[in-house]
Design an enzyme around this catalytic site. Structure first.
Site, short mmCIF file in Angstrom:
data_model
loop_
_atom_site.label_atom_id
_atom_site.label_comp_id
_atom_site.label_asym_id
_atom_site.label_seq_id
_atom_site.Cartn_x
_atom_site.Cartn_y
_atom_site.Cartn_z
N ASP A 1 -55.30 -37.03 34.62
CA ASP A 1 -55.38 -38.22 35.41
C ASP A 1 -56.40 -39.28 34.76
OD1 ASP A 1 -55.36 -39.74 37.60
OD2 ASP A 1 -57.32 -39.17 38.14
N GLU B 1 -50.12 -39.28 34.13
CA GLU B 1 -49.84 -40.00 35.04
C GLU B 1 -49.74 -41.48 34.46
OE1 GLU B 1 -51.71 -42.47 39.04
OE2 GLU B 1 -52.18 -40.40 38.61
N ASP C 1 -60.57 -36.40 40.68
CA ASP C 1 -60.11 -36.73 39.65
C ASP C 1 -59.22 -35.07 39.02
OD1 ASP C 1 -60.40 -39.58 39.56
OD2 ASP C 1 -62.61 -39.09 39.60
#
Length: 173
Positions: A8, A67, A139
């Site tokens: 991420d 991502e 996160d």
């Protein structure tokens, strides 16, 4: 064992999550955050690269999932996020890891069941799916969700390929 590293990305905090695959089951191997708060952007990008490189050396993943950049309200933030993604991707490609990218909506849909899920829902489902004793930081949970999304996507593709093969065989008979 098949190992997936999920990332991420962020220019200040980059989450990472590692899962191992045994058969069809995901097993939690590790997660955390690379924090690079009070430095210039070039130094933060180097720290993201170095941090991801170190995680790759430690866990030896076989695949890398990250991502995709989303369109933020602030173009400057989107550019910095894209640069952090780039630093992480370069760390993966330097050791010839295959890179897979997923949108935030795909990740949430895969893990929670709805693409508009919030961070708390993602944390809850990651904790449940991986049978964790405690909830990971947001996160890190997002990075684990990226890894789980990649696993679910790969499993779906395998099932679809198997179904297509069976259909072709029936037509040929």
């Amino acid at each position: 064992m098949h190992i997936i590293l999920g990332i991420d990305p962020g220019s200040r905090i980059t989450g990472y999550g590692i899962i191992g695959i045994r058969g069809n089951k995901a097993e939690y191997l590790g997660s955390g955050c690379i924090k690079v708060m009070d430095e210039s952007l070039p130094k933060r990008l180097k720290n993201v690269y170095d941090g991801v490189s170190e995680i790759i050396k430690q866990f030896k993943p076989t695949e890398f999932a990250i991502e995709q950049v989303f369109m933020a309200k602030n173009p400057d933030s989107a550019l910095k996020l894209g640069q952090a993604r780039g630093a992480a991707i370069v760390a993966a490609t330097c050791v010839d890891l295959p890179v897979f990218e997923y949108s935030a909506r795909q990740i949430k849909q895969s893990v929670v069941g709805k693409g508009s899920a919030d961070k708390i829902q993602v944390q809850h489902m990651v904790t449940h799916l991986l049978k964790l004793g405690k909830t990971p930081q947001a996160d890190a949970a997002d990075a684990l969700a990226v890894a789980l999304c990649h696993l679910h996507t790969q499993q779906s593709m395998i099932k679809m390929a198997g179904s297509a093969t069976k259909t072709v065989r029936r037509r040929l008979q």
